[in-house]
Scaffold this motif. Sequence first.
Motif, PDB file in Angstrom:
ATOM      1  N   UNK A 186       4.608  82.338  34.553  1.00  0.00           N
ATOM      2  CA  UNK A 186       3.447  82.004  35.380  1.00  0.00           C
ATOM      3  C   UNK A 186       3.690  80.766  36.234  1.00  0.00           C
ATOM      4  N   UNK A 187       2.966  80.682  37.338  1.00  0.00           N
ATOM      5  CA  UNK A 187       2.964  79.482  38.173  1.00  0.00           C
ATOM      6  C   UNK A 187       2.485  78.288  37.363  1.00  0.00           C
ATOM      7  N   UNK A 188       1.430  78.484  36.568  1.00  0.00           N
ATOM      8  CA  UNK A 188       0.902  77.341  35.817  1.00  0.00           C
ATOM      9  C   UNK A 188       1.827  76.941  34.672  1.00  0.00           C
ATOM     10  N   UNK A 189       2.727  77.818  34.254  1.00  0.00           N
ATOM     11  CA  UNK A 189       3.718  77.441  33.242  1.00  0.00           C
ATOM     12  C   UNK A 189       4.848  76.622  33.857  1.00  0.00           C
TER      13      UNK A 189
ATOM     14  N   UNK B 140       0.582  83.136  25.545  1.00  0.00           N
ATOM     15  CA  UNK B 140       0.957  84.405  26.168  1.00  0.00           C
ATOM     16  C   UNK B 140       1.076  84.277  27.683  1.00  0.00           C
ATOM     17  N   UNK B 141       0.676  83.158  28.229  1.00  0.00           N
ATOM     18  CA  UNK B 141       0.825  82.956  29.673  1.00  0.00           C
ATOM     19  C   UNK B 141       2.266  83.202  30.085  1.00  0.00           C
ATOM     20  N   UNK B 142       2.462  84.083  31.050  1.00  0.00           N
ATOM     21  CA  UNK B 142       3.802  84.428  31.497  1.00  0.00           C
ATOM     22  C   UNK B 142       4.400  85.623  30.791  1.00  0.00           C
TER      23      UNK B 142
ATOM     24  N   UNK C 209       4.787  78.349  26.878  1.00  0.00           N
ATOM     25  CA  UNK C 209       4.452  79.613  27.528  1.00  0.00           C
ATOM     26  C   UNK C 209       5.479  80.681  27.142  1.00  0.00           C
ATOM     27  N   UNK C 210       5.349  81.823  27.773  1.00  0.00           N
ATOM     28  CA  UNK C 210       6.299  82.920  27.590  1.00  0.00           C
ATOM     29  C   UNK C 210       6.938  83.224  28.939  1.00  0.00           C
TER      30      UNK C 210
ATOM     31  N   UNK D  51       1.890  97.290  26.864  1.00  0.00           N
ATOM     32  CA  UNK D  51       2.184  96.395  25.739  1.00  0.00           C
ATOM     33  C   UNK D  51       2.683  95.062  26.277  1.00  0.00           C
ATOM     34  N   UNK D  52       2.424  94.035  25.500  1.00  0.00           N
ATOM     35  CA  UNK D  52       2.775  92.675  25.885  1.00  0.00           C
ATOM     36  C   UNK D  52       3.536  92.024  24.738  1.00  0.00           C
ATOM     37  N   UNK D  53       4.675  91.441  25.037  1.00  0.00           N
ATOM     38  CA  UNK D  53       5.420  90.638  24.067  1.00  0.00           C
ATOM     39  C   UNK D  53       5.364  89.188  24.516  1.00  0.00           C
ATOM     40  N   UNK D  54       5.089  88.297  23.581  1.00  0.00           N
ATOM     41  CA  UNK D  54       5.010  86.889  23.952  1.00  0.00           C
ATOM     42  C   UNK D  54       4.786  85.988  22.768  1.00  0.00           C
ATOM     43  N   UNK D  55       4.518  84.741  23.077  1.00  0.00           N
ATOM     44  CA  UNK D  55       4.378  83.690  22.068  1.00  0.00           C
ATOM     45  C   UNK D  55       2.948  83.132  22.050  1.00  0.00           C
ATOM     46  N   UNK D  56       1.973  83.912  21.553  1.00  0.00           N
ATOM     47  CA  UNK D  56       0.597  83.413  21.504  1.00  0.00           C
ATOM     48  C   UNK D  56       0.521  82.139  20.668  1.00  0.00           C
TER      49      UNK D  56
END
Length: 716
Positions: free
Chosen positions: A84-87, A650-652, A70-71, A266-271
Amino acid sequence: MKKMILSLIVGMMLLPMSVKADEGMWFLMFIERLNHRDMQKMGLQLTAEEIYSINHHSLKDAIVQFNGGCTAELISKDGLVLTNHHCGYDAIAELSSAEKNYLKDGYWAANRKAEMKPSSLFVRFFVRMDDCTKRILAQLNDKMTEQEREKAINAEIAKIEKENNEGGKYVVSVRPFFQGNEFYYFVYQDYKDVRLVGTPPESLGKYGGDTDNWEWPRHTADFSMFRVYADKNGNPADYSENNVPLAPKHYLPVNLGGVKENDFAMILGYPGRTNRWMPAAGIEQNVKYSYPAWVEGAKTGMDAMKKYMDQSADLRLKYASKYASTANYWKNRQGMIDALTKFGTAKSKAAQEAKFDKWANKAENKAKYGSAVTNINKFYGMTNEKARHDNYLQQLFRTTAFGTIGRTIGRQLDTYAKADAAKRAEMAPEILAGAEEMFKEVHIPAEKDLLAAQLKLYATKSTGYAIAPMVEKIGKENNNDFSKYASAAIDMSILTSVDKIKAFLDYPMQSVLDNDPIYTLSNDMVSHFSSKSDAIAKAQNEYGAGFRALVQGLRESKIASIQYPDANSTLRLTYGKVRALPADKRNDAKINNYTTMDGMVKKYKKGDEEFDMPTRVLDMNAKKDYGRFVDKDGSMHVNFLTDNDITGGNSGSPVLNGKGELIGLAFDGNIEAMAGDVIFDKNLQRTINVDIRYVLWVIENYSGAKHIVDEMTLVK
């Protein structure tokens, strides 16, 4: 509503894809050249250097990959991490017990000493990246087979990693892009002392359950909080009471102003993975063969787990994480089947490939590109039934405890049995520790049912491709009823309890392991899964070269207009706007780009597993007790929509405004645009986000943990 919207856009999806401002998952090092001007027009107020810099702190320093999947983001000067909670689900479940069920009841550490360390959890900071395409391609030539090519690439990768890891200080990863036409290396630093700070109760963090998953409108507090610890010098360190909270190079300020339609986001993350370049035949294979088997196998596993999870709180905790992960992808893959079918995505891709094939077979292009489409289609034609077979078997591996155990603990015991006394003494503690960790999440009666159900499904449904020989033999002998066999095999096996594994470590006998029913079954299935005929191996070699040529040719000919590579768990930026979906009577909000706590309460069902909620929330909402986090319209905003281009991983991820301030937390997408991993739909694709004000309300007002909010830098 869904059917009406989907039918309206079927024709539109047949048009050639075009890049829009809100489409794409972009490398940070190219933001200045490719995206910065567009982003400024939409509302960005930061320079490209403030987003990505090697020499100075920048936004990238506040973004981490969370536990490899997740991110998450840093939101205080003391290493506070939001995801995220699920992460955080695995870690929360591990730290819980039937007596202290933090997953169910929530938890907020009263002070730093009360923050809890899971056994294994890490965050990964991105340090820098660079292009190594020319260097790697210089080692290759057109006469190489795919295996020879891979060997040469791996040899050069090993050199690049060694040159950049500074004696083990950093983790270096070289990744291929555009199907192996380009290569970049990424330098990371891992921190392994990460502790749970807090989580809302599951009734908020997972509100709506599987029913609302991938759906809008949503009302979910999908967040949890952790803290990164380091040694006194700020360096990564194993867990120690002497470690101190990490002082990050950059952390995100939190904006309390809320959002409105067309605000920049904008979103930064690890898709994790997209397949925008996937060929038509690959899409067809997924829709007709792979995903249906995945869905059926996942549902079979879920049904078997649920039977036992409903029996006690302890069993629910044991299987909570595996069930949640299985359920998430079960609904995702069914949504993909429906969306890709309705959108006619394979047909659209086939039309593009037909156009490419004409270009590829022009005299000047034929030698390099002429056979690409033919070889791709040949490979998929040969492997459709194998893809169905593999997905049934993969779901057996994913949902049962013993499907792949022959290659994990079983392989360790095999090495142990063949080792001398000194080596055995070295290996035994590690093997035993691994077994003890594994069996925390195993309930033998459940595993018997899981294994029997998945073996039956695999043996009876994978009819177009030969199944594993041992499974076939057992099935024929028992009319494909695997119940008695699964029960007896698990009872007899030395691999099915910590005590039996410990007994083997005390008295290792190779003959006992070699004749173990679970060991032999597992090895039979894994070996069969990994095997392929010479014909398929040859076709796969030609496919690899063909797919690489297709992608390169589509870019060179400009028949495809995509400018960005597929996601592959590397840090990306996506930008867009807060953007509503068409009006929906299920949402009480004035504009269908946000949801409210009033709407959440309307879904409330007392005692329902998915839609129950704490009485305190009901009371606070009735009194409009929203504190300083109330929206200017007088309501408590819960979730909101943007049109950013994201996927799993990208979750989180943080949702940021034009100043780089945190406005929300990405956690889901909408099922109407479930084809988004393959083709981006600018009209329907949305990211579902938790409003940061709701996050803070849950922490400060509902949970009484204001001291945690006080750590943050709040901007009004």
